[in-house]
Design an enzyme around this catalytic site. Sequence first.
Site, PDB file in Angstrom:
ATOM      1  N   PRO A 182       8.007  -5.845   0.776  1.00 10.87           N
ATOM      2  CA  PRO A 182       7.517  -5.017  -0.340  1.00 10.87           C
ATOM      3  C   PRO A 182       6.331  -5.641  -1.069  1.00 10.87           C
ATOM      4  O   PRO A 182       6.397  -5.940  -2.259  1.00 10.87           O
ATOM      5  CB  PRO A 182       8.745  -4.906  -1.247  1.00 10.87           C
ATOM      6  CG  PRO A 182       9.448  -6.212  -1.044  1.00 10.87           C
ATOM      7  CD  PRO A 182       9.249  -6.558   0.411  1.00 10.87           C
ATOM      8  N   LYS A 183       5.220  -5.808  -0.345  1.00 10.35           N
ATOM      9  CA  LYS A 183       4.067  -6.503  -0.908  1.00 10.35           C
ATOM     10  C   LYS A 183       3.113  -5.542  -1.605  1.00 10.35           C
ATOM     11  O   LYS A 183       2.835  -4.454  -1.100  1.00 10.35           O
ATOM     12  CB  LYS A 183       3.313  -7.259   0.189  1.00 10.35           C
ATOM     13  CG  LYS A 183       4.115  -8.379   0.836  1.00 10.35           C
ATOM     14  CD  LYS A 183       3.250  -9.193   1.784  1.00 10.35           C
ATOM     15  CE  LYS A 183       4.039 -10.300   2.453  1.00 10.35           C
ATOM     16  NZ  LYS A 183       3.184 -11.155   3.302  1.00 10.35           N
ATOM     17  N   LYS A 184       2.617  -6.002  -2.750  1.00 11.96           N
ATOM     18  CA  LYS A 184       1.563  -5.312  -3.480  1.00 11.96           C
ATOM     19  C   LYS A 184       0.427  -6.301  -3.713  1.00 11.96           C
ATOM     20  O   LYS A 184       0.622  -7.517  -3.644  1.00 11.96           O
ATOM     21  CB  LYS A 184       2.081  -4.777  -4.825  1.00 11.96           C
ATOM     22  CG  LYS A 184       3.193  -3.750  -4.686  1.00 11.96           C
ATOM     23  CD  LYS A 184       3.766  -3.360  -6.035  1.00 11.96           C
ATOM     24  CE  LYS A 184       2.798  -2.551  -6.868  1.00 11.96           C
ATOM     25  NZ  LYS A 184       3.428  -2.032  -8.108  1.00 11.96           N
TER      26      LYS A 184
END
Length: 248
Positions: free
Chosen positions: A118-120
């Site tokens: 879940p990378k931003k």
Amino acid sequence: MANNIPAQDVVKRAFAMPFHSPAYPPFPDTFLDRASLTVTYRSDLDKVAALVPEPLTVTEPVVSIAFLFMRAPKLGDYYEVAQSIRTELDGEQILFRPSMYAESVAAIMDGREILGLPKKYGQPMLRLVNDTLLGTLEYGGSLVARATMGYGYEEMDREKAKEAAGAPGVVLKIIPHVDGKPRILELVRFAYENVTVKDAYTGPGTLELFPHALAPLAELPVREILSVTHTVSDVTLQWGEVVHDYLA
């Protein structure tokens, strides 16, 4: 008349978008001299559990924030922050990652598309300031997290450090269909292999979390710091495994 790419060649060659110039190289990923400042703390059980999907279970509200410097031969050097929650799945202790932040677009797409990490996009940093190891995360122009640790304060057991570096993780992978509904909705288990710990320290540390609308790390407040560690290691992130399919 020009010949198109045969369908079987499309299937054979495709592994990422765009087809002719993929945004990242083929998996798996190896990281060399990966530096980590990790603060593990106790938070509020109700707030922690509210972030964890079934069939994962939470018995203790233990959370970790890791500030990382990643040296990836295929992706390049970049900084990253990973948030983890201690959970269980079928009797196995496993770290659930609700959120991650990185400054590398290739690393974000690689992690999201393959494993569902879940990378931003954010601005993490890990650096040494005199005798203090400092980790920070900025998002949208605001400071979200700041950790400090006394540098080289006390050597920690290398085997414990290796176990921590190779601890399995799990993420909620969400890939939407063209109609906006989930096409893929799975719990994906992943792990690091070929772990070589080069340095491992523990010592006094602090962690501050600041509210942010789109980077809500502060929603899991710090009630008690349990451990602060600094490690340098080589690791390989391997292919994942689907352990629960919500759409099956």
